[in-house]
Design a protein around this motif. Structure first.
Motif, short mmCIF file in Angstrom:
data_model
loop_
_atom_site.label_atom_id
_atom_site.label_comp_id
_atom_site.label_asym_id
_atom_site.label_seq_id
_atom_site.Cartn_x
_atom_site.Cartn_y
_atom_site.Cartn_z
N ARG A 100 0.83 5.65 0.72
CA ARG A 100 0.03 6.61 1.28
C ARG A 100 0.20 7.95 0.56
O ARG A 100 0.95 7.88 -0.53
CB ARG A 100 0.68 6.92 2.63
CG ARG A 100 0.59 5.65 3.71
CD ARG A 100 -0.61 5.23 3.98
NE ARG A 100 -0.89 4.35 5.15
CZ ARG A 100 -1.92 3.74 5.33
NH1 ARG A 100 -2.98 4.33 4.86
NH2 ARG A 100 -1.90 2.76 6.21
N LYS A 129 -9.41 6.90 8.61
CA LYS A 129 -9.43 8.28 7.60
C LYS A 129 -8.24 8.44 6.58
O LYS A 129 -8.26 9.34 5.79
CB LYS A 129 -9.34 9.31 8.57
CG LYS A 129 -10.52 9.55 9.46
CD LYS A 129 -10.63 10.89 10.26
CE LYS A 129 -11.76 10.98 11.02
NZ LYS A 129 -11.83 12.47 11.36
N MET A 130 -7.28 7.49 6.61
CA MET A 130 -6.04 7.64 5.98
C MET A 130 -6.27 6.55 4.63
O MET A 130 -6.16 5.45 4.59
CB MET A 130 -4.69 6.90 6.48
CG MET A 130 -4.45 8.06 7.85
SD MET A 130 -3.00 7.13 8.67
CE MET A 130 -1.77 7.23 7.51
N PRO A 131 -6.20 7.49 3.41
CA PRO A 131 -6.37 6.64 1.86
C PRO A 131 -5.08 6.11 1.68
O PRO A 131 -3.76 6.46 2.16
CB PRO A 131 -6.68 7.90 1.27
CG PRO A 131 -6.12 9.13 1.61
CD PRO A 131 -6.34 8.91 3.14
N TYR A 132 -5.38 5.02 0.99
CA TYR A 132 -3.90 4.27 0.58
C TYR A 132 -4.32 3.70 -1.07
O TYR A 132 -5.42 3.50 -1.41
CB TYR A 132 -3.73 3.21 1.35
CG TYR A 132 -4.55 2.05 1.41
CD1 TYR A 132 -4.79 1.13 0.48
CD2 TYR A 132 -5.69 1.90 2.44
CE1 TYR A 132 -5.59 -0.24 0.37
CE2 TYR A 132 -6.37 0.81 2.54
CZ TYR A 132 -6.59 -0.05 1.60
OH TYR A 132 -7.66 -1.17 1.59
N TRP A 133 -3.31 3.36 -1.82
CA TRP A 133 -3.44 3.04 -3.06
C TRP A 133 -2.68 1.63 -3.22
O TRP A 133 -1.60 1.72 -2.50
CB TRP A 133 -2.89 3.92 -4.15
CG TRP A 133 -3.82 5.31 -4.33
CD1 TRP A 133 -4.53 5.50 -5.15
CD2 TRP A 133 -3.64 6.32 -3.63
NE1 TRP A 133 -5.12 6.70 -5.05
CE2 TRP A 133 -4.66 7.33 -4.06
CE3 TRP A 133 -3.14 6.59 -2.29
CZ2 TRP A 133 -4.86 8.62 -3.35
CZ3 TRP A 133 -3.25 7.88 -1.71
CH2 TRP A 133 -4.29 8.91 -2.31
N GLN A 172 -8.35 6.95 -7.82
CA GLN A 172 -9.07 7.15 -6.57
C GLN A 172 -8.14 6.22 -5.59
O GLN A 172 -7.70 5.34 -6.18
CB GLN A 172 -10.49 6.72 -6.42
CG GLN A 172 -11.52 7.72 -7.56
CD GLN A 172 -11.74 8.92 -6.47
OE1 GLN A 172 -11.69 8.71 -5.36
NE2 GLN A 172 -11.82 10.10 -7.21
N PRO A 173 -8.30 6.48 -4.10
CA PRO A 173 -7.65 5.47 -3.51
C PRO A 173 -8.61 4.02 -3.47
O PRO A 173 -9.56 4.02 -3.81
CB PRO A 173 -8.00 6.14 -2.09
CG PRO A 173 -8.23 7.63 -2.33
CD PRO A 173 -8.86 7.68 -3.50
N TYR A 214 -5.05 16.05 -4.26
CA TYR A 214 -6.39 15.67 -3.81
C TYR A 214 -7.61 16.47 -4.84
O TYR A 214 -8.57 15.86 -5.31
CB TYR A 214 -6.68 16.46 -2.64
CG TYR A 214 -6.33 15.36 -1.40
CD1 TYR A 214 -7.21 14.19 -1.26
CD2 TYR A 214 -5.44 15.80 -0.43
CE1 TYR A 214 -6.60 13.10 -0.28
CE2 TYR A 214 -5.05 14.79 0.41
CZ TYR A 214 -5.63 13.40 0.61
OH TYR A 214 -5.58 12.64 2.01
N ARG A 223 0.82 -1.19 -0.07
CA ARG A 223 -0.01 -0.16 -0.07
C ARG A 223 0.76 1.30 -0.06
O ARG A 223 1.89 1.36 0.46
CB ARG A 223 -0.94 0.11 1.08
CG ARG A 223 -2.09 -1.06 1.29
CD ARG A 223 -2.68 -1.05 2.59
NE ARG A 223 -3.92 -2.10 2.52
CZ ARG A 223 -4.53 -2.30 3.54
NH1 ARG A 223 -4.37 -1.58 4.39
NH2 ARG A 223 -5.33 -3.45 3.55
N LYS A 238 -9.05 2.86 2.60
CA LYS A 238 -8.84 3.75 3.62
C LYS A 238 -8.75 2.87 4.92
O LYS A 238 -9.27 1.82 5.17
CB LYS A 238 -10.11 4.78 4.06
CG LYS A 238 -10.09 5.88 3.05
CD LYS A 238 -11.04 6.78 3.42
CE LYS A 238 -11.31 7.81 2.40
NZ LYS A 238 -12.11 9.11 3.09
N ASP A 239 -7.48 3.32 5.72
CA ASP A 239 -7.31 2.47 7.02
C ASP A 239 -7.68 3.67 7.78
O ASP A 239 -7.11 4.76 8.09
CB ASP A 239 -6.00 2.53 7.18
CG ASP A 239 -5.50 1.11 6.35
OD1 ASP A 239 -6.19 0.29 6.34
OD2 ASP A 239 -4.23 1.18 6.18
#
Length: 91
Positions: free
Chosen positions: A36, A69-73, A62-63, A52, A34, A66-67
């Motif tokens: 960040r 509130k933190m998006p991940y790709w 798009q991510p 953003y 992942r 989310k973990d």
């Protein structure tokens, strides 16, 4: 020493904390994992707000999730995006 020399020496002084930049995180897209926001901003060489805005406009992916509130790709998503982007720019 003139005033201009003094200003130049201040600009070149790497010990000035206002002039220091954060180190880019090490990113390996060959492995699964992942990424960040900080990874994407480093890879794309854009600011957080530009990232953003690009996500909202569809320019960036798009991510994947989310973990909290933190998006991940996922690295596969970013590899695909960067590969498609390179092919489009080559045309």
């Amino acid at each position: 020493m003139s005033m201009n020399d003094d200003i130049t020496s201040q600009k070149l002084d790497s010990s000035n904390p206002a002039k220091s930049f954060a180190k880019a995180p090490l990113i390996n897209l060959d492995q699964t994992g992942r990424l960040r926001v900080s990874h994407l901003t480093a890879l794309l060489a854009v600011s957080r707000s530009t990232l953003y805005a690009g996500i909202a406009s569809g320019r960036y992916p798009q991510p994947d999730g989310k973990d909290g509130k933190m998006p991940y790709w996922l690295t596969s998503t970013v590899r695909e995006y960067l590969g498609v982007k390179g092919v489009q720019n080559a045309k």
